[in-house]
Design a protein around this motif. Structure first.
Motif, mmCIF file in Angstrom:
data_model
loop_
_atom_site.group_PDB
_atom_site.id
_atom_site.type_symbol
_atom_site.label_atom_id
_atom_site.label_comp_id
_atom_site.label_asym_id
_atom_site.label_seq_id
_atom_site.Cartn_x
_atom_site.Cartn_y
_atom_site.Cartn_z
ATOM 1 N N ARG B 319 0.956 -1.423 -0.168
ATOM 2 C CA ARG B 319 0.064 -0.065 -0.132
ATOM 3 C C ARG B 319 0.875 1.211 -0.051
ATOM 4 O O ARG B 319 2.028 1.218 0.713
ATOM 5 C CB ARG B 319 -0.837 -0.013 1.307
ATOM 6 N N VAL B 321 2.485 4.546 1.309
ATOM 7 C CA VAL B 321 2.464 5.144 2.467
ATOM 8 C C VAL B 321 3.281 6.360 2.385
ATOM 9 O O VAL B 321 4.237 6.172 1.875
ATOM 10 C CB VAL B 321 2.934 4.187 3.284
ATOM 11 N N ARG B 322 2.890 7.544 3.061
ATOM 12 C CA ARG B 322 3.677 8.682 2.833
ATOM 13 C C ARG B 322 3.673 9.249 4.215
ATOM 14 O O ARG B 322 2.183 9.503 4.806
ATOM 15 C CB ARG B 322 2.993 9.502 1.616
ATOM 16 N N ILE B 323 4.377 9.751 4.892
ATOM 17 C CA ILE B 323 4.199 10.528 6.063
ATOM 18 C C ILE B 323 5.450 11.694 6.076
ATOM 19 O O ILE B 323 6.809 11.505 5.683
ATOM 20 C CB ILE B 323 4.896 9.451 7.117
ATOM 21 N N ALA B 324 5.031 12.927 6.388
ATOM 22 C CA ALA B 324 5.670 14.176 6.403
ATOM 23 C C ALA B 324 6.146 14.297 7.732
ATOM 24 O O ALA B 324 5.263 14.200 8.988
ATOM 25 C CB ALA B 324 4.971 15.312 5.824
ATOM 26 N N VAL B 325 7.336 14.603 7.958
ATOM 27 C CA VAL B 325 7.888 14.550 9.523
ATOM 28 C C VAL B 325 8.481 16.192 9.569
ATOM 29 O O VAL B 325 9.229 16.732 8.885
ATOM 30 C CB VAL B 325 9.039 13.915 9.555
ATOM 31 N N PRO B 326 8.345 16.855 10.754
ATOM 32 C CA PRO B 326 8.758 18.192 11.095
ATOM 33 C C PRO B 326 10.227 17.913 11.300
ATOM 34 O O PRO B 326 10.871 16.865 11.646
ATOM 35 C CB PRO B 326 7.967 18.747 12.372
ATOM 36 N N ASP B 327 10.977 19.299 11.583
ATOM 37 C CA ASP B 327 12.330 19.054 11.830
ATOM 38 C C ASP B 327 12.656 18.453 13.312
ATOM 39 O O ASP B 327 11.814 18.316 14.005
ATOM 40 C CB ASP B 327 13.159 20.220 11.499
ATOM 41 N N GLY B 330 10.831 19.811 16.423
ATOM 42 C CA GLY B 330 9.247 19.804 16.338
ATOM 43 C C GLY B 330 8.677 20.950 15.749
ATOM 44 O O GLY B 330 7.415 21.074 15.532
#
Lengths: 98, 338
Positions: B319, B321-327, B330
């Motif tokens: 599937r 999946v995509r995840i965006a992460v802050p620095d 935070g």
């Protein structure tokens, strides 16, 4: 106009995974390797593929281990980076509106 | 071991058929047959691989219009034919002439033209063929439901003088397909029934032989003892069979024919082909058909493969999946766009 950059991790089309009793087995369909994720990494993968947003992930992990949010965010980043090095995630950057 | 597909013609419509991906019929619906010259190349492959057995499979291999010529060319090797049992007269006469010691005709007893199972006429025809083949015939049965019955097969083995073994297969899922198969959750119930029949078969000296895809844990310790006492051929295996299709495609096995395959080219031998297919499937072998397989001591000690690889691979998900992460802090990194 102010814009913000953030790391974006994606699971590629060739990645397959099976959830076992106490682990997650991740396979690159093109590659020779399989990666076995145990413990919190297995938990994170299961959360990741449900799917949740980053904030929800951090909260879920925090609840699962009674850790502070900064600790969990640090751990989360470390795990994602490790998975990127293993090739089961691809790391990129994207720009978003501030 | 390698199976030579010589025909993709088959009049059967078995709901459990796992050859669907392999039998890619041409768009106009015409069946195809392996040309004799290609068959010779397949035999050369067997020879350079040190394989002394020519295993003819289909579709229905006996429908090949030059079936007797195929058998003639394969002489000197042990010949194994996988058939639905409704063998044309010319092919049957050819098989009858082979020495019993050099030939096994494996008759799938529950191949059927109808979804509900073989009709009476079909069963009579098949039984008559088994009688004519005598000790050349070995009966096979594909378990696709738990309430199967082997008693008629025991009787037929005795009456026809067929080989004193019944080859049992588990109906396995085509990866990405929709055939009828026995779900692993049903395995323990099937295991109990197999043990019961093994005991009954032993009373008439007919033993059961387990094909690939069985798992040890579908039987209790007591049932395994019963099977052993009944001289059952036990195995918890799943290996690349090498099914060589009409177009030279070599697949791991029928259930994986659509996804795990390579090509028969040049001077490749069976060991090299098997190595290629095993490399392709190796990572999936960490898992098994059950969630518990990957930590099972029997699997870790290679005493059980964890069941059919196609069933195992069906457990794997894919599937996006995509995840965006802050620095690190935070905070999102600010960039000024001029």
């Amino acid at each position: 106009m102010t814009r913000r950059a953030r790391a974006v991790y994606t699971v590629g089309e060739m990645i397959r995974w099976a959830v076992d009793d106490d682990r997650v087995i991740v396979v690159n369909d093109l590659g020779p390797d399989a990666h076995v994720l145990m413990g919190r990494e297995a938990l994170l993968w299961r959360f990741l593929t449900v799917p949740h947003g980053y904030g929800e992930l951090a909260e879920l992990l925090r609840q699962a281990a009674d850790r502070t949010e900064p600790q969990v965010r640090h751990e989360l980043r470390a795990i994602l980076e490790r998975w990127a090095r293993l090739g089961i995630l691809t790391r990129g950057t994207e720009m978003g509106d501030g | 071991m390698a199976n030579l597909i010589v025909s993709d013609a088959c009049p059967m419509r078995c709901p459990f058929c796992f050859a669907g991906d392999q039998m890619a019929r041409s768009a106009n619906g015409l069946s195809r047959y392996l040309p004799l010259a290609e068959f010779d190349r397949r035999l050369a492959f067997l020879d350079r691989s040190g394989i002394g057995e020519a295993r003819l499979i289909g579709g229905e291999p006996t429908l090949h219009p030059q079936f007797p010529e195929l058998v003639e060319r394969a002489q000197g090797r042990r010949i194994v034919v996988f058939t639905n049992g409704l063998i044309p007269e010319r092919a049957l006469a050819c098989l009858e002439r082979l020495p019993e010691t050099q030939c096994t005709v494996l008759v799938n007893m529950n191949a059927t033209r109808r979804p509900g199972g073989p009709g009476a006429a079909e069963a009579r025809h098949r039984a008559a063929v088994v009688h004519r083949l005598g000790a050349r015939a070995k009966l096979g049965f594909t378990i696709s439901r738990v309430n199967f019955d082997l008693d008629p097969l025991f009787k037929l083995v005795i009456a026809a003088g067929a080989q004193r073994g019944i080859r049992l297969g588990l109906a396995q899922p085509i990866l990405g397909g929709s055939n009828e198969y026995l779900h692993p959750k049903q395995y323990p119930a099937a295991g109990k029934r197999i043990a019961d029949f093994a005991e009954r078969g032993a009373q008439t000296d007919v033993r059961l032989e387990l094909d690939c895809g069985f798992v040890r844990c579908m039987f209790s310790d007591e049932q395994v003892k019963i099977l052993a006492d009944a001289n059952t051929d036990l195995g918890w295996r799943c290996n690349p069979v090498l099914d060589i299709a009409l177009d030279g495609t070599v697949s791991h096995c029928f259930p994986l024919a659509g996804s795990v395959r390579t090509r028969l080219t040049g001077d490749l031998d069976a060991a090299e082909l098997r190595g290629r297919l095993a490399a392709r499937t190796g990572p999936y072998r960490l898992a098994g058909i059950y969630r518990r397989c990957s930590r099972c001591p029997l699997k870790l000690q290679s005493e059980c493969t964890g069941g059919c690889l196609a069933a195992t691979m069906r457990r794997f998900r894919q599937r996006p999946v995509r995840i965006a992460v802050p620095d690190e802090h935070g905070q999102l990194t600010e960039i000024t766009n001029r």
